[in-house]
Each structure stands twice: as C-alpha cells, then as structure tokens.
Design a protein around this motif. Structure first.
Motif, PDB file in Angstrom:
ATOM      1  N   THR A   1      -3.678  17.595  -1.600  1.00 43.80           N
ATOM      2  CA  THR A   1      -3.107  16.407  -0.956  1.00 43.80           C
ATOM      3  C   THR A   1      -3.928  15.207  -1.403  1.00 43.80           C
ATOM      4  OG1 THR A   1      -2.437  17.699   0.972  1.00 43.80           O
ATOM      5  CG2 THR A   1      -2.550  15.311   1.236  1.00 43.80           C
ATOM      6  N   ILE A   2      -3.291  14.306  -2.134  1.00 39.52           N
ATOM      7  CA  ILE A   2      -4.050  13.192  -2.699  1.00 39.52           C
ATOM      8  C   ILE A   2      -3.472  11.852  -2.257  1.00 39.52           C
ATOM      9  CG2 ILE A   2      -4.772  14.547  -4.692  1.00 39.52           C
ATOM     10  CD1 ILE A   2      -2.693  12.942  -6.357  1.00 39.52           C
ATOM     11  N   SER A   3      -4.262  10.830  -2.444  1.00 30.79           N
ATOM     12  CA  SER A   3      -3.899   9.455  -2.093  1.00 30.79           C
ATOM     13  C   SER A   3      -4.585   8.531  -3.094  1.00 30.79           C
ATOM     14  CB  SER A   3      -4.384   9.141  -0.671  1.00 30.79           C
ATOM     15  OG  SER A   3      -5.806   9.044  -0.655  1.00 30.79           O
ATOM     16  N   PRO A   4      -4.345   7.225  -3.018  1.00 27.30           N
ATOM     17  CA  PRO A   4      -5.070   6.306  -3.906  1.00 27.30           C
ATOM     18  C   PRO A   4      -6.584   6.448  -3.780  1.00 27.30           C
ATOM     19  CG  PRO A   4      -3.236   5.168  -2.882  1.00 27.30           C
ATOM     20  CD  PRO A   4      -3.312   6.521  -2.231  1.00 27.30           C
ATOM     21  N   HIS A   5      -7.048   6.768  -2.573  1.00 24.87           N
ATOM     22  CA  HIS A   5      -8.495   6.885  -2.361  1.00 24.87           C
ATOM     23  C   HIS A   5      -9.083   8.072  -3.121  1.00 24.87           C
ATOM     24  CE1 HIS A   5     -11.228   4.464  -0.020  1.00 24.87           C
ATOM     25  NE2 HIS A   5     -11.941   5.522   0.286  1.00 24.87           N
ATOM     26  N   THR A   6      -8.259   9.068  -3.426  1.00 27.78           N
ATOM     27  CA  THR A   6      -8.742  10.227  -4.174  1.00 27.78           C
ATOM     28  C   THR A   6      -9.235   9.809  -5.549  1.00 27.78           C
ATOM     29  OG1 THR A   6      -6.997  11.491  -3.060  1.00 27.78           O
ATOM     30  CG2 THR A   6      -8.172  12.595  -4.844  1.00 27.78           C
TER      31      THR A   6
ATOM     32  N   ARG B   1       0.840  -1.206   0.000  1.00 34.17           N
ATOM     33  CA  ARG B   1       0.000   0.000   0.000  1.00 34.17           C
ATOM     34  C   ARG B   1       0.869   1.247   0.000  1.00 34.17           C
ATOM     35  NH1 ARG B   1      -5.095  -0.188   2.650  1.00 34.17           N
ATOM     36  NH2 ARG B   1      -4.465   1.627   3.856  1.00 34.17           N
ATOM     37  N   ALA B   2       1.934   1.211   0.811  1.00 27.91           N
ATOM     38  CA  ALA B   2       2.825   2.374   0.933  1.00 27.91           C
ATOM     39  C   ALA B   2       3.444   2.732  -0.412  1.00 27.91           C
ATOM     40  CB  ALA B   2       3.918   2.092   1.962  1.00 27.91           C
ATOM     41  N   MET B   3       3.764   1.726  -1.218  1.00 29.52           N
ATOM     42  CA  MET B   3       4.379   1.982  -2.519  1.00 29.52           C
ATOM     43  C   MET B   3       3.401   2.699  -3.448  1.00 29.52           C
ATOM     44  SD  MET B   3       7.175   1.787  -4.055  1.00 29.52           S
ATOM     45  CE  MET B   3       7.576   2.442  -5.667  1.00 29.52           C
ATOM     46  N   ILE B   4       2.129   2.344  -3.391  1.00 26.89           N
ATOM     47  CA  ILE B   4       1.123   3.004  -4.230  1.00 26.89           C
ATOM     48  C   ILE B   4       0.985   4.466  -3.804  1.00 26.89           C
ATOM     49  CG2 ILE B   4      -1.246   2.934  -5.083  1.00 26.89           C
ATOM     50  CD1 ILE B   4       0.404   0.479  -5.826  1.00 26.89           C
ATOM     51  N   PHE B   5       0.976   4.705  -2.488  1.00 32.43           N
ATOM     52  CA  PHE B   5       0.917   6.081  -1.985  1.00 32.43           C
ATOM     53  C   PHE B   5       2.116   6.880  -2.490  1.00 32.43           C
ATOM     54  CE2 PHE B   5      -2.256   4.471   0.897  1.00 32.43           C
ATOM     55  CZ  PHE B   5      -2.978   5.582   1.316  1.00 32.43           C
TER      56      PHE B   5
END
Length: 298
Positions: A240-245, A221-225
């Motif tokens: 500020t974005i993340s995979p969930h965005t 998960r950390a790598m995708i972030f």
C-alpha cells in the motif's frame, strides 16, 4: 466561553502564530470535534473552561474501543495542544490532559519501495497521453527530490533553478529550503514543461504553478494519490503506497548508499535530526561497512 469561539480562536492561533498549513489545522480541529461529539452524545453540558480531567478520561476510554493506540496518541496530543493554548491565553489555569499519558505505540518504520519497484511504476506510465509525461515528471520529482505531496503540488516554475541544480521548496510553516535536483529529473520536468504544459489553457492564478491538470488548474493532493494508486494496481504491486512512500524511499536509498544523515535532514526539511533518525532503523546493513571502513581498530 463557547466551544465554537474557542475553536475559532485556536485555529487562528495555529495559522497566524504557528504558521501551520490548512491540512495540519484541519487535523487539530478534528481532534476537538471528536471530543465535542462525545460530549453531545453523552449529553454532557460543559464549556472549554469547565471541562475537567474526569470527562476527558471518559472520552479517551470511549475512543480506545474504536481506534488504534497510534490514533489515540495523536488525538491526545491534539487535545493537549488545544488546552495548552487556553492556558496560555489565561482562559484556564490548568490543562485537563496534563497527567494523561499517551499509549505506547512503538516506532513505526516507514514503508519503502525498492529501486526496481520505482522503475516498474514509472515504466507503467502511459506516455502516449499528455498526462503521461506530466505523471512521469511528478514521480521523478517525488523520488528524486524527496518532497512532500503538498510541496509538489505547490511547486512553481519560478522555484526551478536548473542552472544551479536546485529547486526551491516551500515546506511546513512556509519554511523554504533548496533541494538538489538530478539531470534526469530536470530532463523530464523540462519535457513536460516545454512540450505539454505550454499547450494547456492555463487558468488565471495558476500561470506559475508547475504541475497542472488538463483544465489548466493546480493538481490536488487527492489526484496525486490516485495517480500512484492506479500505477500500483497496474503493476500488481502488493504494497500500500502513497506519495509519501517515495519520500521515504528517497531518504532510505540515500542512507543505504552512504549519504550523511545531516544532509538527508536538510533535503527533507526536518526541523529536528531525531525525525530523520527513523531511517536509521530501516536498514542497518550499511553500519557494519561504515565501522569496518572507518574505525581505527578494524
């Protein structure tokens, strides 16, 4: 009953009976550990059976100094769940948090990206490297299918039903759903799968996992972030974005373009329609169009 025994039993209950993921179990456990740290710091000697509402109230007052209302509400919810479990198992006769109300937090609207911002992020990927083709396929899947990051990293080649235009996604509680996939999404996954992935030294146990790191193992998960954060910096994106965005953007853009809320619910894997309804608050501009188009007295 000792705290470590109660916590271990509770974790087993969450895993076996409620079917929660390791991440969810860890979050619930962290709430209890915060309470334990408070007890230890204040030299309060008590057991899960003996702790009362007055001690819990002291704990909530202390954490309110350091965390925002939303975090307070989450901790209170986690502790309520733990003590409800103890009541359910007849270790206690009451829940010390039963009458404690969570702070009002309001409803936080999900952050979203515009279509141009998503295109800019994908365009910023360096396709001259093997990881570039993989990262493009990853972003296309996050946005094109609205999957969670945990669902993405666990996606298997055997979950790809491209002839039927679907992928099989395993979500929270190991619940499976079929999500439609577009031609462009299939194109980039196939490019990665057939031209990049086949040349990796795939480690034992990861033969069926779709997205792999350069060592042939499952991505974290950390790598995708990290991938997303680096791309955001590259295009000087202020959000500020993340995979969930990407998942939020998937749902929001579908709704804005007239998709049915029930269909979005199914694609996101939300158990309750009320969870999906948060997207109704993101952009109401299309609602007037719906009224004008479909109401008999337009």
């Amino acid at each position: 009953m000792k705290w470590n025994i109660a916590l271990n039993d509770y974790q087993n209950y969450l895993k076996i009976e409620r079917g929660l993921s390791e991440n969810s179990i860890s979050s619930y456990s962290l709430d209890i550990q915060k309470l334990l740290l408070f007890l230890e710091t204040n030299k309060i000697v008590t057991s899960p059976i003996q702790i009362d509402k007055h001690i819990v109230q002291q704990f909530i007052y202390e954490i309110s100094k350091d965390v925002n209302p939303r975090s307070q509400a989450r901790i209170i919810s986690g502790l309520k769940s733990f003590f409800n479990y103890l009541v359910f198992e007849d270790y206690r006769i009451d829940n010390p948090l039963e009458l404690i109300e969570s702070p009002k937090t309001g409803r936080k609207l999900p952050d979203t990206l515009s279509e141009d911002e998503i295109n800019d992020l994908i365009a910023a990927i360096n396709l001259s490297t093997p990881e570039g083709e993989r990262n493009r396929a990853i972003l296309e899947t996050l946005y094109g299918c609205g999957v969670r990051v945990s669902e993405l990293i666990n996606l298997k080649i055997s979950d790809l039903f491209f002839e039927e235009d679907f992928i099989k996604v395993t979500g929270k509680g190991d619940k499976q759903r079929f999500v439609p996939i577009s031609d462009i999404n299939k194109k980039y996954i196939n490019l990665y799968k057939n031209e990049i992935r086949v040349h990796l030294n795939i480690q034992k146990g990861f033969e069926d996992i779709l997205f792999l790191n350069r060592r042939g193992r499952q991505l974290t998960r950390a790598m995708i972030f990290t991938i997303i954060k680096q791309l955001a910096i590259k295009i000087d994106l202020k959000k500020t974005i993340s995979p969930h965005t990407f998942r939020h953007s998937f749902a929001t853009h579908l709704l804005e373009n007239g998709a049915d809320l029930r269909a979005i619910q199914q694609m996101l894997g939300h158990e309750s329609i009320t969870t999906t309804e948060v997207y109704m608050h993101v952009d109401r501009s299309h609602l007037a169009q719906v009224l004008n188009e479909f109401h008999p007295r337009k």
